[in-house]
Design an enzyme around this catalytic site. Structure first.
Site, mmCIF file in Angstrom:
data_model
loop_
_atom_site.group_PDB
_atom_site.id
_atom_site.type_symbol
_atom_site.label_atom_id
_atom_site.label_comp_id
_atom_site.label_asym_id
_atom_site.label_seq_id
_atom_site.Cartn_x
_atom_site.Cartn_y
_atom_site.Cartn_z
ATOM 1 N N GLU A 45 0.809 -1.210 0.000
ATOM 2 C CA GLU A 45 0.000 0.000 0.000
ATOM 3 C C GLU A 45 0.853 1.275 0.000
ATOM 4 O OE1 GLU A 45 -3.008 -0.024 -0.636
ATOM 5 O OE2 GLU A 45 -3.574 -2.107 -0.223
ATOM 6 N N CYS A 105 -7.794 -1.791 8.024
ATOM 7 C CA CYS A 105 -6.434 -1.871 7.494
ATOM 8 C C CYS A 105 -5.881 -0.474 7.260
ATOM 9 C CB CYS A 105 -6.423 -2.680 6.199
ATOM 10 S SG CYS A 105 -6.810 -4.431 6.482
ATOM 11 N N HIS A 130 -1.352 -5.849 1.952
ATOM 12 C CA HIS A 130 -2.566 -6.649 1.857
ATOM 13 C C HIS A 130 -2.214 -7.994 1.222
ATOM 14 C CE1 HIS A 130 -5.686 -3.317 2.422
ATOM 15 N NE2 HIS A 130 -6.114 -4.325 3.156
#
Lengths: 220, 220, 220, 220
Positions: free
Chosen positions: C82, C145, C169
């Site tokens: 991310e 998250c 992830h």
């Protein structure tokens, strides 16, 4: 030139879903008032136990030149012109009255599969020319959509009716997706205008052409 | 109990792709040295013109109890146990020597489709028990994978060999996806360890069971 | 050279799901017994109300050089590294105790978003070199998250700790997909071996590099 | 009540593609002849080097109340109302003159990201009420679409114009998909009628509402 007779079928709403775009497509087809086509539209219940008899009765009564069934395929992004109907009832979910056959045949004495007898490649080409996303699909799955397609192909052959039969799967309508919960809230959709044009193209192509064209497929 | 004979086929690399995981799966299957199974592994060229003769020669030479072909399906996320082989060659892309038949049959006098004769539902159940994602797929498409599956089913029946035949589609390998360009760079993958276990489960289930189980499908 | 301290977090099982692969990944990371890395693994409850305090306490107690949080993303096919954490709590579903904030901030006085401070492009490159499918993802969504990623980035900056923080992830595990109902039964998956290698590569790259590399992305 | 001024932008065709539906959407918006809205439509070249100056000039010249940019996202199935613009140029492919920046900022001295200032949740709700599939998307990616959105948000704030700015991603048009090669031949699409209604709803909602509503998201 004599008029052609066409049976067009759609499904009543499935389970909890409050609508089925194929019924709207029946209405829209009827409103076209084809001058040279006698169009019979049939609403089919989502019940495995009623489909075969319904097809048999309609074939006997109307002896149509063309039989096209429509079905909703949530998640599909383009019109799916089905090539194959299999002699299999293997339901991933129950029908509207709780029946969920698995590993059963549609007709115990039928062949394992039939190829559509409407001109699938010519229909795909006609849709493309009209700017409608479409593909030839190689499996109508093993649910009610496959059952009605197999029944129409098998019974018209057994009865020697000469009916050309086939099946179109359609995407969700925009209105349905706009209000659907996860995971359907991001499903592809297609406007009823475009789907209705696709049905019109399929009807015209199936009544006007005696044979299919040969054309390469566009995807896997 | 006598030993069973199994033919397992994989494909040579397709087109520009530098690998095909099915060849690795042949090697891994051979390394298992099954005590009660005589395993023959065959590398199949990506050439429509050679497949039917290759299948015929192998069936004649080995007269196997079980024939399982493997093929790569880029984009697939789980093992696809194929139910149906169609009498159709309709290639979306050319094979390795430029042949791209469309709207042709595999055998002009064969039926429109065969159902796999390996126990597909029992294999799906065996894979699930081993923790391997799998599904029964209702179409082997209309490319080379369908051609070899149809050929094995048709020729073993015509020759009355009693061979149980079927096909497994496998996802891309992780290594392939890790280095692939758009749009394959985000394709699902499956480790060779897991794919190899899936092939093992398919071989064992196909040699140990005489008939398939009945079981509901898990999806459409 | 002095040892680096790394905090690695995973989530307890979410809702009705019976497992979460990120806990297995914590165990596997701990088993590596890095000689030059002091690794602290933390199990995080699926509760919005506890996450920020948990991150604050852990940052105070361990003052880590690197903070990497792991989270499951059902449907993802590759490791998602991310880039962005947003100051948004907008939960599509409730957490494990029924909280479902929407249109709220993580920190009322924080900036709208942070960029990961672990070297995301270098990690993507390291994964590719190991044959692990991966991508840089541009949104950590707006669920838990994102909340933990934002909290780690915001608090380490506010406290001036110099911690490099980020989030990975991961896809479903094969075992989960093998037994999942529709629509998850065909979700992509990744073996724990491969996911564990990915975590290892992320830890090593984040501790060994001071700055990120510049590299073109591979997809949209 | 005084009239509101709205700038609406679309992109010229990208690369080899022969059309871009956003230009049609500009024409359709202009044809609506809003009585209480002064609408300025701008065609934006697919060139990273020209976008920022174009946005700056237009903001200076028109000082609009609302700025909405439109962009095509091949593969998208619903209208994507973007929440976030990042200070990142990281192009997966080159623009129309061969520029392909990676790991660069849009404005070296800008914050890492901006939140859209048009009322995204209210727009999503307005689209749903009209039966148009839509979602709030959490990343405008890192290509030209993100660049124009970031530029409009950054420059209107720096110049203290009070302009509300945002971005809508739209799916392919049906006509494009109908004639596209693999893999785009099965991409989702949306009719221009529906897309045009979506733009209308976004314009009206952005000019009529001072603040956004609070509403739970519908998916991840």
């Amino acid at each position: 030139m004599s008029s052609k007779r066409v049976v067009l079928t759609g499904y009543e709403p499935w389970g909890h879903a409050s609508e089925n775009p194929t019924l709207d497509l029946l209405d829209r087809a009827a409103e076209r008032n084809y001058p040279d086509i006698e169009l019979i539209t049939l609403r089919v219940p989502v019940e495995a136990g009623k489909i075969t008899a319904l097809v048999e009765d309609a074939l006997e009564e109307y002896r149509p030149d063309v039989w096209i069934s429509l079905g909703l395929y949530p998640g599909l992004s383009v019109i799916g012109i089905e090539r194959t109907a299999a002699n299999v009832k293997d339901f991933p979910v129950a029908d509207n009255v709780g029946a969920r056959p698995h590993d059963e045949t549609v007709f115990p004495d039928g062949p394992f599969a039939y190829q559509a007898t409407i001109p699938i490649k010519a229909i795909a080409e006609a849709l493309r020319e009209r700017g409608i996303p479409a593909k030839v699909s190689n499996s109508a799955s093993t649910y009610l959509c496959n059952q009605i397609m197999y029944s129409a192909l098998h019974l018209s052959r057994v009865k020697n009716l000469g009916t050309r039969a086939g099946f179109l799967h359609v995407p969700c309508s925009p209105k349905y997706v706009a209000n659907a919960p996860y995971p359907e809230h991001e499903f592809p959709s297609m406007s009823l205008d475009l789907m209705s044009d696709a049905v019109d193209a399929a009807i015209r192509t199936s009544t006007e052409r005696d044979t299919d064209i040969k054309a390469p497929p566009r995807g896997y």
